[in-house]
Motif scaffolding. Structure first.
Motif, mmCIF file in Angstrom:
data_model
loop_
_atom_site.group_PDB
_atom_site.id
_atom_site.type_symbol
_atom_site.label_atom_id
_atom_site.label_comp_id
_atom_site.label_asym_id
_atom_site.label_seq_id
_atom_site.Cartn_x
_atom_site.Cartn_y
_atom_site.Cartn_z
ATOM 1 N N GLY A 197 4.512 -16.997 -0.869
ATOM 2 C CA GLY A 197 3.925 -15.752 -0.388
ATOM 3 C C GLY A 197 4.648 -15.199 0.820
ATOM 4 O O GLY A 197 4.205 -14.261 1.454
ATOM 5 N N ARG A 198 5.772 -15.803 1.135
ATOM 6 C CA ARG A 198 6.598 -15.425 2.300
ATOM 7 C C ARG A 198 5.758 -15.442 3.525
ATOM 8 O O ARG A 198 5.563 -14.712 4.321
ATOM 9 C CB ARG A 198 7.280 -14.112 2.071
ATOM 10 N N LEU A 253 9.117 -8.789 -3.848
ATOM 11 C CA LEU A 253 9.353 -8.132 -5.137
ATOM 12 C C LEU A 253 10.765 -8.401 -5.648
ATOM 13 O O LEU A 253 10.968 -8.583 -6.856
ATOM 14 C CB LEU A 253 9.091 -6.628 -5.021
ATOM 15 N N ALA A 254 11.745 -8.450 -4.756
ATOM 16 C CA ALA A 254 13.112 -8.785 -5.165
ATOM 17 C C ALA A 254 13.166 -10.211 -5.721
ATOM 18 O O ALA A 254 13.825 -10.465 -6.740
ATOM 19 C CB ALA A 254 14.075 -8.630 -3.986
ATOM 20 N N ALA A 288 8.764 -4.485 4.449
ATOM 21 C CA ALA A 288 10.018 -5.235 4.282
ATOM 22 C C ALA A 288 9.756 -6.601 3.644
ATOM 23 O O ALA A 288 10.507 -7.052 2.778
ATOM 24 C CB ALA A 288 10.724 -5.399 5.622
ATOM 25 N N VAL A 289 8.676 -7.256 4.053
ATOM 26 C CA VAL A 289 8.304 -8.547 3.472
ATOM 27 C C VAL A 289 7.967 -8.366 1.993
ATOM 28 O O VAL A 289 8.374 -9.158 1.146
ATOM 29 C CB VAL A 289 7.126 -9.178 4.243
ATOM 30 N N GLY A 304 -0.066 4.043 -3.257
ATOM 31 C CA GLY A 304 0.959 4.895 -2.650
ATOM 32 C C GLY A 304 2.118 4.028 -2.214
ATOM 33 O O GLY A 304 2.637 3.244 -2.991
ATOM 34 N N LYS A 305 2.484 4.112 -0.944
ATOM 35 C CA LYS A 305 3.580 3.286 -0.434
ATOM 36 C C LYS A 305 3.095 2.143 0.435
ATOM 37 O O LYS A 305 3.886 1.353 0.931
ATOM 38 C CB LYS A 305 4.550 4.165 0.365
ATOM 39 N N ASP A 306 1.789 2.043 0.631
ATOM 40 C CA ASP A 306 1.221 1.043 1.528
ATOM 41 C C ASP A 306 0.760 -0.198 0.772
ATOM 42 O O ASP A 306 0.049 -0.096 -0.226
ATOM 43 C CB ASP A 306 0.035 1.628 2.298
ATOM 44 N N TRP A 307 1.145 -1.358 1.271
ATOM 45 C CA TRP A 307 0.742 -2.646 0.707
ATOM 46 C C TRP A 307 -0.314 -3.274 1.594
ATOM 47 O O TRP A 307 -0.239 -3.187 2.819
ATOM 48 C CB TRP A 307 1.940 -3.593 0.628
ATOM 49 N N MET A 308 -1.287 -3.925 0.938
ATOM 50 C CA MET A 308 -2.328 -4.665 1.639
ATOM 51 C C MET A 308 -2.470 -6.033 0.986
ATOM 52 O O MET A 308 -2.287 -6.166 -0.217
ATOM 53 C CB MET A 308 -3.691 -3.973 1.510
#
Length: 134
Positions: free
Chosen positions: A133-134, A41-42, A35-36, A19-23
């Motif tokens: 990995g920021r 991805l950018a 945001a990270v 969905g819209k959630d990153w883990m």
């Protein structure tokens, strides 16, 4: 569903989006900030081939076989083109960029896509941001 896996030597960092959630799912499960992830991805999208390398045995010359680092991006899509999870997937995309040694004079790194023989030179930035990995 989308997966981004970053490997640098023995270190591996795997991100998963449903969905819209990153883990972060590896090395341990934890939530990550959207945001990270957008910045990461950018930076991934900003990686460009700056030169194509010609060599008699390109994978040996460029040091990408075996690769020291890799970036994998994969998605799974339903037949309708929507990201899915928990079902058999009919369509998807998986790309792995194998990254070898540094080019002389710090002009980037040798790299190639896992399923292609061509060797590229990619720039140092934004690769450093991605692999951290920021």
């Amino acid at each position: 569903m989308m997966l981004v896996a970053l490997r640098d030597g023995e270190r591996k960092l795997v991100f998963h989006r449903s969905g819209k959630d990153w883990m972060i799912v590896e090395p341990r499960r934890m939530k990550t900030d959207a945001a990270v992830m957008n910045e990461l991805l950018a930076d991934l999208c900003a990686i460009r081939a700056e030169e194509f390398i010609e060599a008699a045995e390109p994978t040996t010359v460029a040091g990408v076989n075996p690769a020291v680092r890799s970036i994998e991006v994969s998605t799974t899509l339903s037949p309708a083109g929507e990201a899915t999870e928990g079902r058999k997937h009919e369509t998807g995309l998986r790309k792995v960029l194998l990254i070898g040694g540094a080019v002389q004079d710090d002009r980037g790194y040798h790299a190639r896509f896992e399923d292609e023989p061509s060797i590229l030179r990619i720039g140092t930035e934004p690769l450093k941001s991605v692999l951290s990995g920021r």
